[in-house]
Design a protein around this motif. Structure first.
Motif, PDB file in Angstrom:
ATOM      1  N   SER A 210       0.825  -1.213   0.000  1.00  0.00           N
ATOM      2  CA  SER A 210       0.000   0.000   0.000  1.00  0.00           C
ATOM      3  C   SER A 210       0.855   1.257   0.000  1.00  0.00           C
ATOM      4  O   SER A 210       0.386   2.334  -0.383  1.00  0.00           O
ATOM      5  N   THR A 211       2.108   1.120   0.383  1.00  0.00           N
ATOM      6  CA  THR A 211       3.000   2.293   0.426  1.00  0.00           C
ATOM      7  C   THR A 211       4.279   2.084  -0.377  1.00  0.00           C
ATOM      8  O   THR A 211       5.143   2.950  -0.375  1.00  0.00           O
ATOM      9  N   THR A 212       4.399   0.939  -1.045  1.00  0.00           N
ATOM     10  CA  THR A 212       5.618   0.627  -1.797  1.00  0.00           C
ATOM     11  C   THR A 212       5.265   0.262  -3.228  1.00  0.00           C
ATOM     12  O   THR A 212       4.319  -0.499  -3.458  1.00  0.00           O
ATOM     13  N   GLU A 213       5.997   0.789  -4.200  1.00  0.00           N
ATOM     14  CA  GLU A 213       5.755   0.458  -5.599  1.00  0.00           C
ATOM     15  C   GLU A 213       6.201  -0.985  -5.838  1.00  0.00           C
ATOM     16  O   GLU A 213       7.341  -1.344  -5.548  1.00  0.00           O
ATOM     17  N   PRO A 214       5.315  -1.859  -6.340  1.00  0.00           N
ATOM     18  CA  PRO A 214       5.632  -3.288  -6.421  1.00  0.00           C
ATOM     19  C   PRO A 214       6.899  -3.614  -7.198  1.00  0.00           C
ATOM     20  O   PRO A 214       7.723  -4.416  -6.745  1.00  0.00           O
ATOM     21  N   GLN A 215       7.067  -3.035  -8.390  1.00  0.00           N
ATOM     22  CA  GLN A 215       8.234  -3.373  -9.189  1.00  0.00           C
ATOM     23  C   GLN A 215       9.519  -2.937  -8.507  1.00  0.00           C
ATOM     24  O   GLN A 215      10.545  -3.634  -8.582  1.00  0.00           O
ATOM     25  N   ALA A 216       9.487  -1.805  -7.826  1.00  0.00           N
ATOM     26  CA  ALA A 216      10.673  -1.348  -7.096  1.00  0.00           C
ATOM     27  C   ALA A 216      11.027  -2.330  -5.986  1.00  0.00           C
ATOM     28  O   ALA A 216      12.213  -2.618  -5.742  1.00  0.00           O
ATOM     29  N   LEU A 217      10.005  -2.873  -5.316  1.00  0.00           N
ATOM     30  CA  LEU A 217      10.255  -3.852  -4.263  1.00  0.00           C
ATOM     31  C   LEU A 217      10.856  -5.137  -4.860  1.00  0.00           C
ATOM     32  O   LEU A 217      11.840  -5.670  -4.324  1.00  0.00           O
ATOM     33  N   ASP A 219      12.541  -5.451  -7.668  1.00  0.00           N
ATOM     34  CA  ASP A 219      13.898  -5.168  -8.141  1.00  0.00           C
ATOM     35  C   ASP A 219      14.898  -5.155  -6.995  1.00  0.00           C
ATOM     36  O   ASP A 219      16.013  -5.685  -7.113  1.00  0.00           O
ATOM     37  N   SER A 220      14.516  -4.546  -5.875  1.00  0.00           N
ATOM     38  CA  SER A 220      15.444  -4.460  -4.744  1.00  0.00           C
ATOM     39  C   SER A 220      15.701  -5.832  -4.143  1.00  0.00           C
ATOM     40  O   SER A 220      16.834  -6.147  -3.740  1.00  0.00           O
ATOM     41  N   THR A 228      14.981 -14.730  -0.869  1.00  0.00           N
ATOM     42  CA  THR A 228      13.801 -14.232  -1.575  1.00  0.00           C
ATOM     43  C   THR A 228      14.090 -14.075  -3.060  1.00  0.00           C
ATOM     44  O   THR A 228      13.252 -14.392  -3.910  1.00  0.00           O
ATOM     45  N   ALA A 229      15.282 -13.599  -3.391  1.00  0.00           N
ATOM     46  CA  ALA A 229      15.654 -13.424  -4.793  1.00  0.00           C
ATOM     47  C   ALA A 229      15.622 -14.753  -5.535  1.00  0.00           C
ATOM     48  O   ALA A 229      15.148 -14.845  -6.674  1.00  0.00           O
ATOM     49  N   ALA A 230      16.109 -15.816  -4.893  1.00  0.00           N
ATOM     50  CA  ALA A 230      16.122 -17.135  -5.537  1.00  0.00           C
ATOM     51  C   ALA A 230      14.698 -17.611  -5.814  1.00  0.00           C
ATOM     52  O   ALA A 230      14.407 -18.162  -6.882  1.00  0.00           O
ATOM     53  N   ALA A 231      13.798 -17.386  -4.844  1.00  0.00           N
ATOM     54  CA  ALA A 231      12.406 -17.802  -5.022  1.00  0.00           C
ATOM     55  C   ALA A 231      11.740 -17.001  -6.137  1.00  0.00           C
ATOM     56  O   ALA A 231      11.049 -17.566  -7.001  1.00  0.00           O
ATOM     57  N   LEU A 232      11.949 -15.702  -6.135  1.00  0.00           N
ATOM     58  CA  LEU A 232      11.364 -14.855  -7.173  1.00  0.00           C
ATOM     59  C   LEU A 232      11.897 -15.202  -8.550  1.00  0.00           C
ATOM     60  O   LEU A 232      11.139 -15.289  -9.521  1.00  0.00           O
ATOM     61  N   GLN A 233      13.201 -15.403  -8.637  1.00  0.00           N
ATOM     62  CA  GLN A 233      13.807 -15.702  -9.933  1.00  0.00           C
ATOM     63  C   GLN A 233      13.283 -17.023 -10.491  1.00  0.00           C
ATOM     64  O   GLN A 233      13.060 -17.164 -11.703  1.00  0.00           O
ATOM     65  N   SER A 234      13.054 -17.998  -9.607  1.00  0.00           N
ATOM     66  CA  SER A 234      12.512 -19.270 -10.054  1.00  0.00           C
ATOM     67  C   SER A 234      11.123 -19.100 -10.662  1.00  0.00           C
ATOM     68  O   SER A 234      10.816 -19.667 -11.720  1.00  0.00           O
ATOM     69  N   LEU A 235      10.289 -18.298 -10.016  1.00  0.00           N
ATOM     70  CA  LEU A 235       8.951 -18.030 -10.549  1.00  0.00           C
ATOM     71  C   LEU A 235       9.021 -17.293 -11.882  1.00  0.00           C
ATOM     72  O   LEU A 235       8.292 -17.619 -12.828  1.00  0.00           O
ATOM     73  N   MET A 236       9.868 -16.299 -11.966  1.00  0.00           N
ATOM     74  CA  MET A 236       9.981 -15.534 -13.210  1.00  0.00           C
ATOM     75  C   MET A 236      10.517 -16.391 -14.345  1.00  0.00           C
ATOM     76  O   MET A 236      10.034 -16.305 -15.476  1.00  0.00           O
ATOM     77  N   ASN A 237      11.491 -17.237 -14.038  1.00  0.00           N
ATOM     78  CA  ASN A 237      12.052 -18.116 -15.067  1.00  0.00           C
ATOM     79  C   ASN A 237      11.015 -19.124 -15.570  1.00  0.00           C
ATOM     80  O   ASN A 237      11.073 -19.575 -16.714  1.00  0.00           O
ATOM     81  N   ALA A 238      10.081 -19.478 -14.696  1.00  0.00           N
ATOM     82  CA  ALA A 238       9.042 -20.453 -15.056  1.00  0.00           C
ATOM     83  C   ALA A 238       7.878 -19.802 -15.810  1.00  0.00           C
ATOM     84  O   ALA A 238       6.911 -20.497 -16.164  1.00  0.00           O
TER      85      ALA A 238
END
Length: 259
Positions: A210-217, A219-220, A228-238
C-alpha cells in the motif's frame, strides 16, 4: 444524502444486499428511497429503511436509478420496461446493447464489483458508452464508492477483462495461500504453522504494497541475491507473469462471449 431513488433488482442477494446496506449506512440514499425486490416482500434490511416490493416493474417505476444485481443466466427471464431510467448492471458477460434491447433503457452503466463489497473494499470498474454530465459521473462514482473504490474505463472490453482480474476478488490470493500452505506441508512443515506462514505472506506482509511500488520492491529483492531473490527468480524463469496473463484472459473470454 442524494435525492434520487434507487431500486435494486436482486437486492437481497449477497452482492445486491451488501450494496443496499452500504447505500443506507453511508446515507447515499435516504430511508424510504431505496427499493429492493424479492419474492416475499420482506427482509431484515427493511429495518434499516429499505422498501420491499415483489414486482420488478413496480420497483423500476418507483426508481430513478435501477441496479440489476441478478445472475447473468437469470437476465433473459427478467422482463421490465426501464425507458428513461439510469440502469446500472452488475452482471458479468451481459453487454450494454443486450440490456438496452431488453429493458428499453438508453443510459446503461456496466459495473463489476467483487466479493470485497462485504467489507467495503471492492475495486469496481465501470463503463458507460453514453455521454454523461459531470453530475451523472459523480453520481455513479459516488454510488459505487460506497463499497470501496471505483474507476470509469473507456470500453466494455475493459469491463470483460477486469471481470476476470479485479472481479475475481479474493480468488487469486486464496489460490496463492492454498498453494503456499500445501507446498509447505509437503516440505515437512506442520500444517498449522504452514497455514500461519502463508497467511502472513498473503494477508499481512502484502500490506506493505500500500506504500511501496511493487516493481521497485521486486527489483530491490532480486538485486539482494538472497533467499527471496532465488524464489522470485525461479517463478519468473518459469513464466509466472505469462501464466497469470493466460488465466485472466481465459476468464475474460468467458465474459466476452456471454455467460
Amino acid at each position: 444524502m442524494r435525492a434520487d431513488s434507487v431500486g435494486i433488482i436482486g437486492g437481497t442477494g449477497w452482492l445486491g444486499g451488501a450494496l443496499a446496506q452500504a447505500l443506507l449506512e453511508t446515507a447515499f440514499v435516504g430511508a424510504g428511497r431505496l427499493f429492493l425486490s424479492n419474492r416475499s416482500g420482506s427482509h431484515p434490511l427493511a429495518d434499516a429503511g429499505a422498501q420491499f416490493m415483489t414486482n420488478n416493474q413496480a420497483l423500476v417505476d418507483a426508481s430513478d436509478t435501477v441496479i440489476l444485481s441478478v445472475r447473468p443466466e437469470q437476465f433473459s427471464a427478467l422482463s421490465v420496461d426501464a425507458s428513461g431510467k439510469r440502469v446500472i448492471s452488475l452482471m458479468a458477460g451481459v453487454t450494454s446493447q443486450a440490456i438496452s434491447a431488453a429493458t428499453g433503457a438508453s443510459v446503461i452503466v456496466r459495473a463489476m464489483p467483487n466479493a470485497a463489497v462485504d467489507i467495503r473494499q471492492s475495486f469496481t470498474p465501470w463503463h458507460c458508452a453514453s455521454e454523461l454530465s459531470a453530475s451523472d459521473v459523480d453520481y455513479v462514482q459516488g454510488l459505487l464508492t460506497c463499497v470501496g473504490t471505483a474507476s470509469r474505463v473507456p470500453t466494455q472490453d475493459c469491463i470483460d477483462y477486469l471481470s476476470a482480474l479485479s472481479g475475481t476478488g479474493p480468488a487469486f490470493p486464496a489460490l496463492l495461500m492454498t498453494a503456499l500452505t500445501r507446498q509447505a506441508v509437503a516440505a515437512g512443515i506442520p500444517e498449522e504453522v504452514a497455514r500461519d506462514a502463508a497467511r502472513g505472506v498473503v494477508l499481512n506482509a502484502s500490506q506493505l504494497l500500500s506504500t511501496t511500488e511493487p516493481q521497485a520492491l521486486i527489483d530491490s529483492l532480486v538485486a539482494y541475491k538472497g533467499v527471496t531473490a532465488a524464489a522470485l527468480q525461479s517463478l519468473m524463469n518459469a513464466g509466472f507473469e505469462g501464466l497469470i496473463g493466460n488465466a485472466v484472459q481465459a476468464g475474460a473470454e468467458v465474459a466476452r462471449r456471454g455467460m
